[in-house]
Write an enzyme that holds these catalytic residues in place. Sequence first.
Site, mmCIF file in Angstrom:
data_model
loop_
_atom_site.group_PDB
_atom_site.id
_atom_site.type_symbol
_atom_site.label_atom_id
_atom_site.label_comp_id
_atom_site.label_asym_id
_atom_site.label_seq_id
_atom_site.Cartn_x
_atom_site.Cartn_y
_atom_site.Cartn_z
ATOM 1 C CE LYS A 1 45.114 60.662 47.511
ATOM 2 N NZ LYS A 1 45.988 59.568 47.952
ATOM 3 C CB SER B 1 50.504 51.071 43.906
ATOM 4 O OG SER B 1 49.264 50.975 44.558
#
Length: 421
Positions: free
Chosen positions: A106, A355
């Site tokens: 992240k 994704s």
Amino acid sequence: MSKTINPVESVQKEIKFACEKLGLEDSFYELLKEPERVLIVQIPVKMDDGTIKTFTGYRAQHCTIMGPAKGGFRYHPDVCLDEVKGLSMWMTFKCAVVGIPYGGAKGGVCCNPADLSKGELERLTRGYLRAINTVVGPEKDIPAPDVNTNAQIMAWFMDEFSMLKGYNVPGVVTGKPISLGGSQGRTQATGFGVTVAVKKACDAMNMDMTNAKIAIQGFGNVGSYTSLYCSKNGAKIVSIGEWDKTIGTYALYNENGLDIEKLFDYKAENGTIVNFPDAKRISLNDFWALENIDILIPAALENAINENNAPKIKAKIIVEAANGPTTPEADKILAKKGIPIFPDILCNAGGVTASYFEWVQNLMSFYWTEEEVNSKLEPILINAFDDVYNMHKHNNVSLRQAAYLVAIKRIADNMKMRGRI
């Protein structure tokens, strides 16, 4: 006022519980309790007035034993080190729950994108990529859109990385525009996946989705497409909680159900849904306390459901579409009320799975239709739901704990096979 929840500590408690429940030795917890790598960077940006402003950016990579790191990056004033670390940890377990070959990552930049011009935003994005370029790439870490980032920002990110490499590298990032190697169905995938989870949850709880009344907090990408797909499956979306820069938090309410397609058109035209005519505007406090709600779906930021509003909730089930939307204290309150929570790392995994499909298509340079994407996506999500629900039943643990048990068992098995333990 709800106390601040540290996302790292929240995830660590779940990891500790799962490791102990699975009978794993302490070494596994030691390997999973912190990210493998955290990069903190300073990004100088030339502003439109000619001055230089420096922004702080982050990239955390939690665990890459299962494959390259994967996770979005966000632009938000509250981005901080513990937030990106905690979110990277959630991503590891989300990928493991659905069984795709990624670890968690992240990132983010502490800024308010609303205060930046398009040119400043582009320079910030390119500067962020240059600052972290040594730790990202198709074989290392593949970022994606998150809060306040979108396909255009992914296009700038990919272009800057490609210029540094000297050749086109579409697989460095997902969530790109279709014309630059993005995947059909990727934009809608998280909402599509949440809807699959809602259908499965309704089956598990002996509820009829076509008669279900749903309240959704958030009408961004995830909330809007969840609304759309749930309504197409016959459910009534009776309320949507939102935020507007002029009035702050609010919610729209229509007991007969909101027309979601009209709501999409209204937002596209006005940039907001605050004055949507076919609904009553209520406070967000009233939104949490709504009567006769079957399913509540938090689809905004983390810690939205806390010890202050959890006692008011009367929904029969909660399906988490946002990352970390329920605090540990709220979890306990809702458990006492007998309200099952279908967890984020299961329910919103449609986005990262799509994704993954985009990345695979980039590596192959061969692209699929939206129908092909959805046909591959749905069975993966159904299998993941069944794995978690069976773990929940067989081990008499909460659904959230069951999701961590499924994920950590897969990671631990991989670690053992590779001789890391």
